[in-house]
Write a protein that holds these residues in place. Structure first.
Motif, PDB file in Angstrom:
ATOM      1  N   SER A   1      51.705  33.677  33.951  1.00  0.00           N
ATOM      2  CA  SER A   1      50.295  33.441  34.282  1.00  0.00           C
ATOM      3  C   SER A   1      49.369  34.366  33.498  1.00  0.00           C
ATOM      4  CB  SER A   1      50.066  33.643  35.782  1.00  0.00           C
ATOM      5  OG  SER A   1      50.411  34.953  36.155  1.00  0.00           O
ATOM      6  N   TYR A   2      48.175  33.851  33.197  1.00  0.00           N
ATOM      7  CA  TYR A   2      47.123  34.648  32.558  1.00  0.00           C
ATOM      8  C   TYR A   2      45.905  34.781  33.479  1.00  0.00           C
ATOM      9  CZ  TYR A   2      49.413  35.026  28.058  1.00  0.00           C
ATOM     10  OH  TYR A   2      50.280  35.356  27.054  1.00  0.00           O
ATOM     11  N   HIS A   3      46.028  34.250  34.687  1.00  0.00           N
ATOM     12  CA  HIS A   3      44.948  34.322  35.676  1.00  0.00           C
ATOM     13  C   HIS A   3      45.422  35.231  36.804  1.00  0.00           C
ATOM     14  CE1 HIS A   3      41.974  33.071  38.657  1.00  0.00           C
ATOM     15  NE2 HIS A   3      41.309  32.479  37.687  1.00  0.00           N
ATOM     16  N   TRP A   4      44.545  36.143  37.228  1.00  0.00           N
ATOM     17  CA  TRP A   4      44.953  37.133  38.230  1.00  0.00           C
ATOM     18  C   TRP A   4      45.388  36.489  39.547  1.00  0.00           C
ATOM     19  CZ3 TRP A   4      46.747  41.644  37.581  1.00  0.00           C
ATOM     20  CH2 TRP A   4      46.293  42.470  36.549  1.00  0.00           C
ATOM     21  N   LEU A   5      44.707  35.421  39.946  1.00  0.00           N
ATOM     22  CA  LEU A   5      45.058  34.782  41.218  1.00  0.00           C
ATOM     23  C   LEU A   5      46.459  34.167  41.170  1.00  0.00           C
ATOM     24  CD1 LEU A   5      41.838  33.034  42.605  1.00  0.00           C
ATOM     25  CD2 LEU A   5      43.125  34.922  43.603  1.00  0.00           C
TER      26      LEU A   5
ATOM     27  N   PHE B   1      42.533  43.082  45.219  1.00  0.00           N
ATOM     28  CA  PHE B   1      41.257  43.811  45.289  1.00  0.00           C
ATOM     29  C   PHE B   1      40.836  44.287  43.905  1.00  0.00           C
ATOM     30  CE2 PHE B   1      38.893  47.832  46.454  1.00  0.00           C
ATOM     31  CZ  PHE B   1      37.754  47.163  46.900  1.00  0.00           C
ATOM     32  N   SER B   2      41.815  44.764  43.119  1.00  0.00           N
ATOM     33  CA  SER B   2      41.540  45.215  41.758  1.00  0.00           C
ATOM     34  C   SER B   2      41.019  44.078  40.889  1.00  0.00           C
ATOM     35  CB  SER B   2      42.827  45.790  41.144  1.00  0.00           C
ATOM     36  OG  SER B   2      42.711  45.933  39.759  1.00  0.00           O
TER      37      SER B   2
ATOM     38  N   THR C   1      37.759  47.279  34.230  1.00  0.00           N
ATOM     39  CA  THR C   1      36.832  48.379  34.513  1.00  0.00           C
ATOM     40  C   THR C   1      37.614  49.560  35.093  1.00  0.00           C
ATOM     41  OG1 THR C   1      36.398  47.438  36.695  1.00  0.00           O
ATOM     42  CG2 THR C   1      34.891  46.810  34.914  1.00  0.00           C
ATOM     43  N   SER C   2      36.991  50.730  35.129  1.00  0.00           N
ATOM     44  CA  SER C   2      37.694  51.947  35.528  1.00  0.00           C
ATOM     45  C   SER C   2      38.272  51.896  36.946  1.00  0.00           C
ATOM     46  CB  SER C   2      36.761  53.148  35.387  1.00  0.00           C
ATOM     47  OG  SER C   2      37.458  54.335  35.677  1.00  0.00           O
ATOM     48  N   PRO C   3      37.488  51.508  37.979  1.00  0.00           N
ATOM     49  CA  PRO C   3      38.090  51.457  39.323  1.00  0.00           C
ATOM     50  C   PRO C   3      39.226  50.437  39.401  1.00  0.00           C
ATOM     51  CG  PRO C   3      35.685  51.228  39.444  1.00  0.00           C
ATOM     52  CD  PRO C   3      36.060  51.118  38.018  1.00  0.00           C
ATOM     53  N   SER C   4      39.097  49.344  38.665  1.00  0.00           N
ATOM     54  CA  SER C   4      40.119  48.286  38.717  1.00  0.00           C
ATOM     55  C   SER C   4      41.445  48.761  38.151  1.00  0.00           C
ATOM     56  CB  SER C   4      39.655  47.054  37.939  1.00  0.00           C
ATOM     57  OG  SER C   4      38.470  46.540  38.484  1.00  0.00           O
ATOM     58  N   HIS C   5      41.409  49.459  37.019  1.00  0.00           N
ATOM     59  CA  HIS C   5      42.696  49.848  36.431  1.00  0.00           C
ATOM     60  C   HIS C   5      43.369  50.970  37.219  1.00  0.00           C
ATOM     61  CE1 HIS C   5      42.298  53.745  34.338  1.00  0.00           C
ATOM     62  NE2 HIS C   5      41.093  53.395  33.919  1.00  0.00           N
ATOM     63  N   ILE C   6      42.580  51.791  37.935  1.00  0.00           N
ATOM     64  CA  ILE C   6      43.188  52.820  38.811  1.00  0.00           C
ATOM     65  C   ILE C   6      43.918  52.145  39.969  1.00  0.00           C
ATOM     66  CG2 ILE C   6      42.676  54.707  40.423  1.00  0.00           C
ATOM     67  CD1 ILE C   6      40.311  55.415  38.523  1.00  0.00           C
ATOM     68  N   LEU C   7      43.266  51.166  40.589  1.00  0.00           N
ATOM     69  CA  LEU C   7      43.888  50.430  41.702  1.00  0.00           C
ATOM     70  C   LEU C   7      45.120  49.672  41.226  1.00  0.00           C
ATOM     71  CD1 LEU C   7      40.710  48.971  43.461  1.00  0.00           C
ATOM     72  CD2 LEU C   7      42.270  50.651  44.411  1.00  0.00           C
ATOM     73  N   LEU C   8      45.024  49.067  40.040  1.00  0.00           N
ATOM     74  CA  LEU C   8      46.148  48.297  39.509  1.00  0.00           C
ATOM     75  C   LEU C   8      47.349  49.200  39.217  1.00  0.00           C
ATOM     76  CD1 LEU C   8      47.158  45.522  38.552  1.00  0.00           C
ATOM     77  CD2 LEU C   8      46.299  46.099  36.274  1.00  0.00           C
ATOM     78  N   THR C   9      47.095  50.372  38.671  1.00  0.00           N
ATOM     79  CA  THR C   9      48.189  51.322  38.389  1.00  0.00           C
ATOM     80  C   THR C   9      48.896  51.727  39.683  1.00  0.00           C
ATOM     81  OG1 THR C   9      46.950  52.193  36.497  1.00  0.00           O
ATOM     82  CG2 THR C   9      48.749  53.539  37.329  1.00  0.00           C
ATOM     83  N   MET C  10      48.123  52.024  40.727  1.00  0.00           N
ATOM     84  CA  MET C  10      48.714  52.372  42.020  1.00  0.00           C
ATOM     85  C   MET C  10      49.557  51.228  42.573  1.00  0.00           C
ATOM     86  SD  MET C  10      45.612  54.326  43.983  1.00  0.00           S
ATOM     87  CE  MET C  10      46.429  54.121  45.545  1.00  0.00           C
ATOM     88  N   ALA C  11      49.016  50.007  42.468  1.00  0.00           N
ATOM     89  CA  ALA C  11      49.711  48.839  43.021  1.00  0.00           C
ATOM     90  C   ALA C  11      51.027  48.570  42.290  1.00  0.00           C
ATOM     91  CB  ALA C  11      48.808  47.607  42.931  1.00  0.00           C
TER      92      ALA C  11
END
Length: 345
Positions: free
Chosen positions: A23-27, A72-73, A91-101
């Protein structure tokens, strides 16, 4: 569980992973991860025991939290950029959340606490699925988004994972927990190279999957749940004993065997990037891992434990035990080192 339902669940598990990988779509990626999680829960809880129920609950809560963080990211990123494309900059908050996930999904330190407990509460076959197949979908997301994620964070998590994987496995007597800490240590090596050379990451993942498959098949056939159980492997099958010995040494990364390839290439690349202190600490931590692999090989093939006369004839009670289907992964996990130049082309 009936074979029909088991096959449907395994098909759903495979479908979820494939959806996420393609997939190339986040959903759609999130839907694949959810399918994956929901399919593995009944497999973990097939053994009607409080430990398996506890393991299924821990796995569900951890993976649900990680999936929620990914959703959420991606929503935060879509709110700011207007794009749901996985390969677009985050964006910055998104990649921090994604790394944690993703770290939580994989079991990277310091978010690794669920993995040994879940694997210990599962059957050997389920533990095999969790440590191999379940790593593919999060790794594919790391591969797709690596340009947007923080290199320093992944280097730090990789170092922590290799240290935790080494230290944590030293005191274990259960083979499933040893394999869980082995998984954490190997994922640490993959995390360090993921932001520098993704082709070595893919090669490392494939070799890890093959080596772990070989070791787990050996443990499943010999029914070895503890280190003490491995001492009677020689009575079941001499071939299996040799395969298990070499597969464990390969998993430890000893030079003549396949497991040395990823460690060698990662060390070489990190030295070229001037991460000398980092790679020195990781090399020292791999010696810790090698210690508990050597302990397993010692009890499996190099000791003759106290036994009765009946123990020597254990093979008679398992007349249908076949080691043929383990030969292919074992051969690849042992003899691939001379093909390293061909792999790198």
């Amino acid at each position: 569980m009936s074979p029909t339902i088991y096959m449907i669940i395994l098909s759903t598990l495979a479908t979820g992973t494939i959806i996420t990988m393609t997939s190339y779509h986040w959903l759609m990626a999130w839907v694949g991860l959810e399918l994956n999680t929901l399919a593995i829960i009944p497999i973990i809880s097939t053994m009607h025991h409080p430990r398996s129920t506890e393991a299924a609950t821990k796995y569900f809560l951890t993976q649900a939290a990680a999936s929620a963080l990914i959703l959420f990211s991606s929503m935060t990123n879509a709110w700011n950029t207007g794009s749901w494309d996985i390969t677009q900059p985050l964006t910055s908050p998104s990649h921090i959340l994604l790394t944690m996930a993703l770290a939580m999904k994989l079991g990277l330190a310091p978010l690794h606490f669920w993995l040994p407990e879940v694997i210990q509460g599962s059957t050997m076959t389920t533990a095999f699925i969790i440590t191999t197949w379940q790593k593919i979908a999060p790794m594919s997301l790391i591969f797709l988004t690596m340009n947007n994620l923080s290199t320093s964070v992944f280097l730090l998590m990789g170092l922590l994972s290799s240290l935790v994987g080494g230290w944590g496995g030293l005191n274990q007597t259960q083979t499933r927990k040893i394999m869980a800490y082995s998984s954490i240590a190997h994922l640490g090596w993959m995390a360090t190279i993921s932001s520098i050379m993704t082709n070595i990451l893919i090669m490392n993942l494939l070799i890890y999957l093959i080596m772990t498959t070989s070791v787990f098949l050996s443990l499943i056939i010999s029914k070895s749940k503890t280190i003490q159980d491995t001492t009677s492997t020689w009575t079941l099958s001499p071939t299996l004993t040799i395969i298990m010995l070499l597969s464990l040494l390969s998993l430890g990364g000893l030079p003549p065997l396949t497991g040395f390839i990823p460690k060698w290439l990662i060390m070489e690349e990190l030295i070229l990037q001037n991460f000398n202190l980092l790679i020195s600490m990781m090399a020292m931590s791999s010696l810790l891992s090698l210690y508990f692999y050597l302990r397993l090989t010692y009890t499996t093939a190099l000791t003759l434990s106290p036994n009765t006369t009946q123990t020597k004839f254990k093979w008679r009670f398992y007349p249908n035990t076949s080691t043929m289907f383990i030969i292919t992964p074992a051969t690849i996990s042992i003899f691939l080192l001379p093909m390293t130049p061909l792999i790198l082309l």
